[in-house]
Design a protein around this motif. Structure first.
Motif, PDB file in Angstrom:
ATOM      1  N   PRO A 517       6.575 -18.210  -0.488  1.00 32.73           N
ATOM      2  CA  PRO A 517       6.859 -19.613  -0.839  1.00 32.73           C
ATOM      3  C   PRO A 517       6.798 -20.533   0.366  1.00 32.73           C
ATOM      4  CG  PRO A 517       8.377 -18.136  -1.973  1.00 32.73           C
ATOM      5  CD  PRO A 517       7.588 -17.291  -1.026  1.00 32.73           C
ATOM      6  N   LEU A 520       3.166 -21.222   1.141  1.00 36.28           N
ATOM      7  CA  LEU A 520       2.570 -22.140   0.173  1.00 36.28           C
ATOM      8  C   LEU A 520       2.874 -23.583   0.535  1.00 36.28           C
ATOM      9  CD1 LEU A 520       3.344 -20.267  -3.180  1.00 36.28           C
ATOM     10  CD2 LEU A 520       1.124 -20.517  -2.084  1.00 36.28           C
ATOM     11  N   VAL A 528      -0.172 -23.086  -8.166  1.00 37.46           N
ATOM     12  CA  VAL A 528      -0.468 -21.657  -8.116  1.00 37.46           C
ATOM     13  C   VAL A 528      -0.932 -21.247  -9.503  1.00 37.46           C
ATOM     14  CG1 VAL A 528       0.457 -19.352  -7.771  1.00 37.46           C
ATOM     15  CG2 VAL A 528       1.192 -21.198  -6.292  1.00 37.46           C
ATOM     16  N   ARG A 555       8.409 -12.122  -4.877  1.00 36.61           N
ATOM     17  CA  ARG A 555       7.709 -13.408  -4.805  1.00 36.61           C
ATOM     18  C   ARG A 555       7.210 -13.852  -6.178  1.00 36.61           C
ATOM     19  NH1 ARG A 555       4.030 -12.571   0.704  1.00 36.61           N
ATOM     20  NH2 ARG A 555       5.775 -12.564   2.186  1.00 36.61           N
ATOM     21  N   TYR A 556       6.711 -12.914  -6.963  1.00 31.16           N
ATOM     22  CA  TYR A 556       6.261 -13.270  -8.309  1.00 31.16           C
ATOM     23  C   TYR A 556       7.434 -13.733  -9.169  1.00 31.16           C
ATOM     24  CZ  TYR A 556       1.364 -11.828  -8.026  1.00 31.16           C
ATOM     25  OH  TYR A 556       0.036 -11.747  -7.727  1.00 31.16           O
ATOM     26  N   THR A 558      10.026 -15.247  -8.110  1.00 31.43           N
ATOM     27  CA  THR A 558      10.340 -16.605  -7.644  1.00 31.43           C
ATOM     28  C   THR A 558       9.387 -17.617  -8.263  1.00 31.43           C
ATOM     29  OG1 THR A 558      11.204 -15.763  -5.548  1.00 31.43           O
ATOM     30  CG2 THR A 558      10.523 -18.076  -5.610  1.00 31.43           C
ATOM     31  N   MET A 559       8.111 -17.297  -8.271  1.00 30.04           N
ATOM     32  CA  MET A 559       7.133 -18.219  -8.855  1.00 30.04           C
ATOM     33  C   MET A 559       7.360 -18.397 -10.349  1.00 30.04           C
ATOM     34  SD  MET A 559       3.606 -16.955  -7.015  1.00 30.04           S
ATOM     35  CE  MET A 559       3.528 -16.617  -5.261  1.00 30.04           C
ATOM     36  N   TYR A 563       9.272 -22.072 -10.246  1.00 35.80           N
ATOM     37  CA  TYR A 563       8.283 -23.139 -10.201  1.00 35.80           C
ATOM     38  C   TYR A 563       8.132 -23.785 -11.578  1.00 35.80           C
ATOM     39  CZ  TYR A 563       6.694 -21.554  -5.579  1.00 35.80           C
ATOM     40  OH  TYR A 563       6.621 -21.223  -4.251  1.00 35.80           O
ATOM     41  N   GLU A 565       6.239 -24.761 -14.698  1.00 34.10           N
ATOM     42  CA  GLU A 565       5.031 -24.309 -15.394  1.00 34.10           C
ATOM     43  C   GLU A 565       4.329 -25.514 -16.003  1.00 34.10           C
ATOM     44  OE1 GLU A 565       3.459 -20.813 -18.416  1.00 34.10           O
ATOM     45  OE2 GLU A 565       5.613 -21.130 -18.149  1.00 34.10           O
ATOM     46  N   PHE A 583       1.292 -23.081 -12.352  1.00 31.39           N
ATOM     47  CA  PHE A 583       2.596 -23.535 -11.874  1.00 31.39           C
ATOM     48  C   PHE A 583       2.410 -24.558 -10.750  1.00 31.39           C
ATOM     49  CE2 PHE A 583       3.387 -19.409 -13.713  1.00 31.39           C
ATOM     50  CZ  PHE A 583       4.617 -19.542 -14.341  1.00 31.39           C
ATOM     51  N   VAL A 585       3.787 -25.963  -7.290  1.00 30.70           N
ATOM     52  CA  VAL A 585       4.575 -25.472  -6.155  1.00 30.70           C
ATOM     53  C   VAL A 585       5.762 -26.399  -5.927  1.00 30.70           C
ATOM     54  CG1 VAL A 585       4.533 -24.976  -3.683  1.00 30.70           C
ATOM     55  CG2 VAL A 585       2.548 -24.428  -5.110  1.00 30.70           C
TER      56      VAL A 585
END
Length: 713
Positions: A517, A520, A528, A555-556, A558-559, A563, A565, A583, A585
């Motif tokens: 993150p 990014l 993303v 990390r996935y 977290t996204m 984030y 959508e 998504f 950021v």
């Protein structure tokens, strides 16, 4: 009453005409191949090829007309010819439907490998020095592209009218897809022939139907890869093998050897079909108790065919047998592998997919029905099993699994299951035979056949509809073009669609979780684009076998959970493609008071590469009317003054928008004091500078619009 001589001679005349048409077509193909070789080696031949192609196509049309007429006429073998003709038409309809699926996306990477080598051959690089894949299809695809290029306008018009494909690269892609589809449809010929030898016409028809409506094989028939063509050649090889199991002839040994060599020259593991030749030879030795050198002649024929299809073997044999050569796949599959392709049981994985493509009723009745075949037919079926058993043993013994590896054994499996179902139907008809109720056996047989075919027909029909419609990738690409503002930065992982690099700043990466993150935000990414096919493997705890897998999984999460959508593109039963999710950021915290920022053009997005100077710190150059540059920055809400740095001629225009594409300000002229912009909410904003030709933009300076006294230190 005597039959007129002309009538008596008509069948013979038709056969003679068909032979002449077949001879003309074969000679035409050989002539076109010679013209192609002459052309790609700069010895001319293109003009002669243009004259020869229409004549060859005319011979093919005559042959098709004569064959159709012979099929429809009564006589010995009429039923066999009609059923085969019907199966060919059905197979062609199913295989060619949706041949243009995602030709614009070109999402399957291995397709690009074959296209690259084919185009290199047509440019004159006749010998290929990469042996990871065999070379036969490289030459076949190159020949197909050359044929299409003899009359490019005619071919472009046909493809545009039938498939609606106009982009040149997509048209070439479709040309090669049509080659694969044609080979896939032609495979029904040996499937029908083998099934007929095992269980009569009904066995051939049922085997052909199970093959045509195999969703697994139909899937591969829409890709420019080697699995389906190799399955075609391997299945044709089994035809002379089936004759050898009854009566040995040198002709069939040589023919089987040539086809086995060509199968290996298409996909190395498909050469395992040679085990069927060895099995036929062994059966002959057990039956006759006499030695024969026929197997050696078959092996020599196979080697000659392999080398003829891969002439580079003669120039670089050591390289061909090295780790990066013909053995690369063996080494990769036996020692390699990656997350998501390492199931607990390889045998159960492949068996489950074979069962799914044919359905449980066909599998149970087909395997059980093999025991009901007459003894000599059961013996033939057992010896034919040498190829699928040897091939399945090979792929099951590998370290990882790839579904397309099953394609070479799908046709012969359809043959065996079709023969078994035909035997069950025949036995059921005898059991229910009742002279007073003659319709009962037919109804029972119809019900059994329907039960075996219903699931494959349903799945393949749904698949065909999905192949004919826009995929989730194509829908997502169109949505992004309509809704996302130009110039935004998008991180794309595998399986996401092809986007225009002149419209968006794209970062393509295997897994988006390779970027943290913090990275990014630091690299100024805006969106993303995730694909379930890529990230789902990290959400299964059992797949996390290495240390970095845990980090990717976190990390996935977290996204997916933190984030915003923006859009979701989910496949349905009539829309194919991966599940895609877009998504936004999460930007940096914007609670600080407004402050001056300098938005430099070092990271600016420009839609035209000519605008980018050689040095990264040099100003962006506006060389043509209508050009623009995008600079980005995150700001708290408030009023700001914006001044351009560089040489800015008049008229100059500034448009400020949000990441959702909503325009905040559109300022058509540059006042002396600078543009005044009101930002309604904290967030990241897009600053589009539309400058006239000749301008040079180095930066945009954005500062709070405060009274002078308040602005002093």
């Amino acid at each position: 009453m005597t039959t007129p001589a002309a009538t008596r001679r008509s069948p013979s005349l038709r056969r003679d005409a068909a032979r002449w048409a077949l001879l003309a077509f074969g000679l035409g193909l050989l002539g076109l191949a010679a013209c192609w070789l002459a052309d790609v080696t700069d010895h001319g031949g293109r003009a002669l090829g243009r004259g020869l192609l229409p004549a060859t196509l005319f011979a093919l049309v005559v042959l098709a007309v004569l064959g159709t007429r012979a099929t429809l006429l009564p006589g010995p073998g009429a039923a066999r010819r009609r059923w085969l003709f019907a199966l060919l038409l059905l197979a062609a309809t199913v295989r060619f439907a949706g041949a243009d699926f995602e030709v614009g996306e070109r999402a399957y990477r291995d397709e690009g490998t074959y296209y690259h080598h084919a185009t290199e051959i047509d440019r004159g690089e006749l010998l290929r020095w990469s042996f990871i894949y065999p070379h036969l299809l490289y030459y076949a695809y190159a020949f197909a592209l050359w044929l299409a290029g003899l009359f490019p306008g005619v071919w472009a018009g046909l493809v545009g009218q039938i498939f609606g494909v106009t982009e040149p690269l997509a048209r070439d892609w479709l040309t090669l897809r049509l080659v694969v589809a044609a080979l896939s449809a032609a495979t029904v010929v040996p499937v029908f022939g083998l099934g007929r030898r095992l269980a009569g016409i009904s066995g051939g028809v049922l085997g052909g139907l199970l093959f045509v409506f195999s969703p697994l094989f139909n899937e591969g028939s829409h890709l420019i890869i080697a699995d389906v063509p190799s399955a075609c050649l391997a299945t044709f090889c089994l035809l002379p093998v089936s004759r050898l199991l009854r009566r040995e002839t040198l002709r069939d040994y040589l023919l089987a050897g040539i086809l086995a060599g060509l199968a290996a020259a298409t996909k190395y593991p498909a050469g395992v079909v040679a085990m069927a030749i060895a099995a036929a030879w062994l059966r002959g030795r057990l039956r006759t108790r006499r030695w024969s050198w026929s197997l050696l002649w078959a092996a020599l024929a196979a080697i000659i065919a392999l080398v003829a299809a891969m002439p580079s073997l003669l120039w670089a044999p050591r390289h061909a047998l090295g780790d990066q050569g013909m053995l690369f796949g063996l080494n990769q599959y036996s020692r390699g592998g990656w997350i998501g392709v390492l199931p607990d049981s390889h045998a159960l994985y492949y068996a489950g997919h074979l069962l799914a493509t044919f359905g449980l009723p066909a599998a149970v009745l087909g395997l059980g029905g093999l025991l009901l075949l007459p003894r000599r037919h059961r013996v033939l079926a057992v010896w034919l099993l040498a190829f699928p058993l040897a091939y399945l043993t090979l792929i099951v013994s590998m370290h990882m699994v790839v579904l397309r590896n099953l394609h070479p054994v799908v046709p012969v499996t359809a043959v065996l299951l079709g023969a078994g179902v035909a035997a069950c139907a025949r036995r059921l008809g005898r059991v229910w035979q009742d002279r007073r109720r003659t319709a009962l056996p037919r109804l029972a047989t119809l019900g059994l056949v329907t039960a075996c075919l219903a699931l494959p027909v349903y799945r393949t029909s749904v698949q065909a509809v999905g192949l004919a419609r826009a995929s989730t990738r194509e829908v997502a690409a169109a949505w992004i073009e309509d809704h996302l503002p130009p110039g935004v930065a998008i991180v794309q992982e595998s399986y996401t669609p092809r986007l225009d690099p002149a419209r968006y700043a794209l970062t393509k990466i295997r897994f988006a979780a390779r970027l943290s993150p913090e990275e990014l935000v630091a690299t100024d990414q805006d969106f993303v684009f995730l694909a379930y096919n890529a990230y789902a493997r990290f959400l299964e705890p059992g797949n996390l076998r290495e240390e970095h897998h845990e980090e990717y999984a976190e990390r996935y999460r977290t996204m997916l959970g933190g984030y915003e959508e923006v859009a979701d593109f989910h496949p349905t039963w009539l829309r194919r493609g991966p599940w895609l999710r877009l998504f936004r950021v999460v930007p940096q915290d914007l609670t600080d008071p407004p402050r001056r920022q300098r938005l430099g053009t070092e990271g600016a997005f420009v839609p035209d590469g000519s605008m980018r100077p050689p040095r990264a710190d040099a100003p962006v150059r506006f060389t043509r009317p209508g050009q623009w540059a995008l600079l980005k920055g995150s700001f708290p809400a408030g009023s700001y003054l914006v001044r351009p740095v560089g040489r800015v001629d008049s008229p100059a225009r500034l448009r400020v928008a949000t990441l959702r594409g909503e325009t905040v300000s559109d300022l058509p002229a540059l006042p002396e004091a600078g543009w005044s912009v009101d930002l309604p909410a904290p967030g990241k904003y897009l600053w589009y500078a539309y400058l006239p030709e000749g301008s040079r933009l180095a930066a945009l300076v954005v500062r709070p619009d405060l009274p002078e006294a308040a602005d002093e230190p």
